[in-house]
Design an enzyme around this catalytic site. Sequence first.
Site, PDB file in Angstrom:
ATOM      1  N   LYS A 134      -4.272   0.238  -2.566  1.00 55.56           N
ATOM      2  CA  LYS A 134      -5.681   0.276  -2.998  1.00 55.56           C
ATOM      3  C   LYS A 134      -6.523   1.222  -2.129  1.00 55.56           C
ATOM      4  CE  LYS A 134      -6.594  -4.126  -2.564  1.00 55.56           C
ATOM      5  NZ  LYS A 134      -5.325  -4.738  -2.131  1.00 55.56           N
ATOM      6  N   ARG A 151     -11.206 -11.395  -5.741  1.00 55.21           N
ATOM      7  CA  ARG A 151      -9.850 -11.841  -5.433  1.00 55.21           C
ATOM      8  C   ARG A 151      -9.590 -13.260  -5.923  1.00 55.21           C
ATOM      9  NH1 ARG A 151      -8.785  -8.127  -0.633  1.00 55.21           N
ATOM     10  NH2 ARG A 151      -6.630  -8.484  -0.077  1.00 55.21           N
ATOM     11  N   ARG A 160       2.396  -0.412   8.661  1.00 53.85           N
ATOM     12  CA  ARG A 160       0.988  -0.079   8.841  1.00 53.85           C
ATOM     13  C   ARG A 160       0.473  -0.510  10.217  1.00 53.85           C
ATOM     14  NH1 ARG A 160      -2.975  -2.127   4.106  1.00 53.85           N
ATOM     15  NH2 ARG A 160      -2.782  -4.129   5.124  1.00 53.85           N
ATOM     16  N   ARG A 163      -1.476  -3.089  11.200  1.00 53.74           N
ATOM     17  CA  ARG A 163      -2.782  -3.705  11.413  1.00 53.74           C
ATOM     18  C   ARG A 163      -2.563  -5.096  11.994  1.00 53.74           C
ATOM     19  NH1 ARG A 163      -5.986  -3.631   6.010  1.00 53.74           N
ATOM     20  NH2 ARG A 163      -5.546  -5.859   5.984  1.00 53.74           N
ATOM     21  N   ARG A 186      -0.438 -13.827   2.318  1.00 55.44           N
ATOM     22  CA  ARG A 186      -1.320 -12.982   1.500  1.00 55.44           C
ATOM     23  C   ARG A 186      -0.692 -12.655   0.142  1.00 55.44           C
ATOM     24  NH1 ARG A 186      -1.675  -9.043   6.034  1.00 55.44           N
ATOM     25  NH2 ARG A 186      -2.538  -7.468   4.640  1.00 55.44           N
TER      26      ARG A 186
HETATM   27  P1  ADP Z   1      -5.007  -6.298   2.076  1.00 57.62           P
HETATM   28  O1  ADP Z   1      -5.245  -5.771   0.678  1.00 57.62           O
HETATM   29  O2  ADP Z   1      -3.865  -5.648   2.760  1.00 57.62           O
HETATM   30  O3  ADP Z   1      -4.947  -7.803   2.129  1.00 57.62           O
HETATM   31  P2  ADP Z   1      -7.828  -6.061   2.826  1.00 57.62           P
HETATM   32  O4  ADP Z   1      -8.428  -5.155   3.826  1.00 57.62           O
HETATM   33  O5  ADP Z   1      -8.241  -5.901   1.399  1.00 57.62           O
HETATM   34  O6  ADP Z   1      -6.265  -5.877   2.990  1.00 57.62           O
HETATM   35  O7  ADP Z   1      -8.139  -7.586   3.234  1.00 57.62           O
HETATM   36  C1  ADP Z   1      -7.880  -8.077   4.525  1.00 57.62           C
HETATM   37  C2  ADP Z   1      -8.305  -9.544   4.629  1.00 57.62           C
HETATM   38  O8  ADP Z   1      -9.718  -9.652   4.405  1.00 57.62           O
HETATM   39  C3  ADP Z   1      -7.683 -10.497   3.598  1.00 57.62           C
HETATM   40  O9  ADP Z   1      -6.419 -10.980   4.017  1.00 57.62           O
HETATM   41  C4  ADP Z   1      -8.738 -11.616   3.558  1.00 57.62           C
HETATM   42  O10 ADP Z   1      -8.630 -12.467   4.674  1.00 57.62           O
HETATM   43  C5  ADP Z   1     -10.037 -10.845   3.707  1.00 57.62           C
HETATM   44  N1  ADP Z   1     -10.608 -10.479   2.385  1.00 57.62           N
HETATM   45  C6  ADP Z   1     -10.732  -9.224   1.859  1.00 57.62           C
HETATM   46  N2  ADP Z   1     -11.285  -9.271   0.633  1.00 57.62           N
HETATM   47  C7  ADP Z   1     -11.540 -10.573   0.365  1.00 57.62           C
HETATM   48  C8  ADP Z   1     -12.082 -11.272  -0.752  1.00 57.62           C
HETATM   49  N3  ADP Z   1     -12.511 -10.639  -1.852  1.00 57.62           N
HETATM   50  N4  ADP Z   1     -12.174 -12.632  -0.666  1.00 57.62           N
HETATM   51  C9  ADP Z   1     -11.776 -13.292   0.421  1.00 57.62           C
HETATM   52  N5  ADP Z   1     -11.230 -12.702   1.495  1.00 57.62           N
HETATM   53  C10 ADP Z   1     -11.098 -11.357   1.474  1.00 57.62           C
END
Ligand code: ADP
Length: 185
Positions: A14, A89, A128, A130, A141
Site C-alpha cells: 500500500k 480497517r 522491512r 520496522r 496483523r
Molecule cells: P501495515 O499495513 O503494515 O499494518 P500500517 O502503517 O498501515 O502498516 O499500520 C501499522 C499499525 O497502525 C497497525 O498494526 C495498527 O496498530 C495501526 N493502525 C493503522 N491503521 C489503523 C486503522 N485504520 N485502525 C486501527 N489501527 C490502525
Amino acid sequence: MINLILIGAPGSGKGTQANFIKRDFNIAHISTGDMFRENITNNTELGLEAKKYMDKGDLVPDEITVNMISERLKQDDCKTGFMLDGFPRTIEQAKSLDEMLKSLNIKLTAVLNLKADDAEVLKRLLSRGRSDDNEKTIKNRLNIFKNQSEPILEHYQDKTKVIDVISQGLPNDIYANIEKSLKEI
Ligand code: ADP
C-alpha cells in the site's frame, strides 16, 4: 479529482503504491499508520495511546482512529482529492467514513484492492525491519486483516468501483496496472 481507498494486507505494498499514485495524481496521501507513527515520534497523548496497540499488532480503537481521520479530511489539501491508506480497517470504520463523506459532500471514486499471497507479504514484512514487524505481531496483523479488514470489500461492492490489483512482482509493474485503471476511471 480522485478520492481513493487503498485496501490490502500488511505488506501488500500500500505505502509503495501510494507514493507512485501521489507522484502522478497529486492527491493528499492519508496513512493512518504514518499519522500514528508521527504522533509517537512527537510524544503526543494520541501517540502514547496508539503505541500500546501497535506494538502488539492490534488495531488502535475505532474511536481514536475515526476522530483522527475526521479531522484530517477537513483539511484543505483533501479538497482536490485524497487517498486513504490503511483506513478503513473495520466495518465500523467504513460506516463512520460513509457518514463523514456524506456530511462533507464527497464521493469516493474507487477502492483499490491490493492482493498478495501470505508468503509474499511475510517475506516483505520481515525484510522491512520496522519495530512492529516481528513474526508474532505480523501473524496477529494478518489474522486481523482477514477477519476484520477484508470483509470491508463487500461493504463497498455495491457502493463504488472496486479495482482488484495483483500486487506481486516488481513495484513498477504493479503500478503500471494501477495507473492504467485510474486513468480509465
Ligand atoms: P501495515 O499495513 O503494515 O499494518 P500500517 O502503517 O498501515 O502498516 O499500520 C501499522 C499499525 O497502525 C497497525 O498494526 C495498527 O496498530 C495501526 N493502525 C493503522 N491503521 C489503523 C486503522 N485504520 N485502525 C486501527 N489501527 C490502525
